[in-house]
Design an enzyme around this catalytic site. Structure first.
Site, PDB file in Angstrom:
ATOM      1  N   SER A   1       0.985  -1.503  -0.032  1.00  0.00           N
ATOM      2  CA  SER A   1      -0.271   0.161  -0.351  1.00  0.00           C
ATOM      3  C   SER A   1       0.754   1.410   0.206  1.00  0.00           C
ATOM      4  CB  SER A   1      -0.810   0.181   1.565  1.00  0.00           C
ATOM      5  OG  SER A   1      -1.856   0.737   1.313  1.00  0.00           O
TER       6      SER A   1
ATOM      7  N   HIS B   1      -2.857  -1.644  -2.993  1.00  0.00           N
ATOM      8  CA  HIS B   1      -3.419  -0.009  -2.772  1.00  0.00           C
ATOM      9  C   HIS B   1      -3.680   1.193  -3.485  1.00  0.00           C
ATOM     10  CE1 HIS B   1      -4.235  -1.973   0.895  1.00  0.00           C
ATOM     11  NE2 HIS B   1      -4.832  -2.752  -0.250  1.00  0.00           N
TER      12      HIS B   1
ATOM     13  N   ASP C   1      -4.144  -5.274   5.814  1.00  0.00           N
ATOM     14  CA  ASP C   1      -4.437  -6.257   4.990  1.00  0.00           C
ATOM     15  C   ASP C   1      -3.539  -7.369   4.276  1.00  0.00           C
ATOM     16  OD1 ASP C   1      -6.065  -6.529   2.241  1.00  0.00           O
ATOM     17  OD2 ASP C   1      -5.145  -5.789   1.188  1.00  0.00           O
TER      18      ASP C   1
END
Length: 203
Positions: free
Chosen positions: A7, A34, A127
Site C-alpha cells: 500500500s 492499494h 490487509d
C-alpha cells in the site's frame, strides 16, 4: 506462485524487488496494491521500465504466465482460479480496502498450496495478514518486509503478528529469497543479477 501485497510506500518497494529479478524468473507474480485511479494508466509502464519482467494490468480470464507481473487493476479485486486463470471482480471493499490482499492470498493458498509464496510489503492497515495465515496453513511461505526498510510498517507488522510470517527481511534481501524459493539456493545465487542481494539468507 508469488503474490505480493503493498500500500503506502509500495512503489519504492516494488521497484526494489522487481528490478532485482532476472528476465527468466520461472514463476508468475501477482501484485495487489492499494492505488488510486490516477495511478491506473502509468503504473505498468513505470514498473516495466525498472524490470526485465513483463508487467501489465491483469485482465479477467487471462492465464498466469511465468516471468510476468500481473497487476491488479485499480479499484478491483483479483483472485486465481483452479484453472490457472485470473478472476477480476468489482465487489465491495473488504476490511475497508480494494483490492483485498486477503482475498488474493486465500485464493492462492487454495489453488497452489505449498507451491505458493506471499510477500507483504510496506503499507498502512492490516490487509494481507489473514490471507498470509491461509498461505502458511496451506504449506506456502510468507515473507514480510522488515520495519527498518518499510516506509509504513503496519501491513508487514500485522503479517508477523497475525499471519505469523516465516521470514522477516529487509527489502534488498527479498528478491534473493524469492529466487531461492523458485530455484533453490545455489541456482538462485548463480542466476541473480550482479546487483542482487545474496548473502545472509537462511531458508
Amino acid at each position: 506462485m508469488v503474490a505480493i501485497a503493498c500500500s503506502s510506500g509500495g512503489l519504492r518497494a516494488m521497484r526494489g524487488i522487481l528490478s532485482a529479478l532476472p528476465r527468466e524468473y520461472p514463476v508468475p507474480i501477482i501484485i495487489s496494491q492499494h492505488r488510486g485511479d490516477t495511478q491506473e494508466s502509468y503504473l505498468p509502464a513505470l514498473l516495466g521500465g525498472w524490470t526485465p519482467l513483463a508487467v501489465h494490468d491483469a485482465q479477467h480470464g487471462e492465464r498466469l504466465t511465468p516471468g510476468t507481473v500481473h497487476l491488479c487493476p485499480a479499484g478491483r479485486h483479483i483472485q486465481v482460479t483452479p484453472a490457472g486463470t485470473l478472476r477480476i471482480t468489482d465487489g465491495p471493499r473488504i476490511n475497508f480496502v480494494k483490492p483485498s490482499a486477503d482475498l488474493l492470498f486465500q485464493s492462492v493458498a487454495d489453488v497452489f498450496g505449498e507451491r505458493s509464496a506471499a510477500v507483504i510489503l510496506t503499507g498502512n492497515g492490516w490487509d494481507g495478514s489473514m490471507g498470509a495465515r491461509a498461505i502458511r496453513g496451506a504449506g506456502g511461505v510468507v515473507i514480510a518486509q522488515d520495519e527498518a526498510t518499510s516506509d509504513y510498517p503496519d501491513m508487514p507488522r500485522a503479517a508477523v503478528d497475525l499471519g505469523k510470517a516465516d521470514l522477516v527481511l529487509p527489502l534488498e534481501r527479498i528478491p534473493f529469497a524469492l529466487m531461492c524459493l523458485a530455484l533453490g539456493t545455489e541456482a538462485a545465487a548463480a542466476a541473480m543479477p550482479p546487483s542482487g542481494a545474496k548473502p545472509g539468507l537462511n531458508l
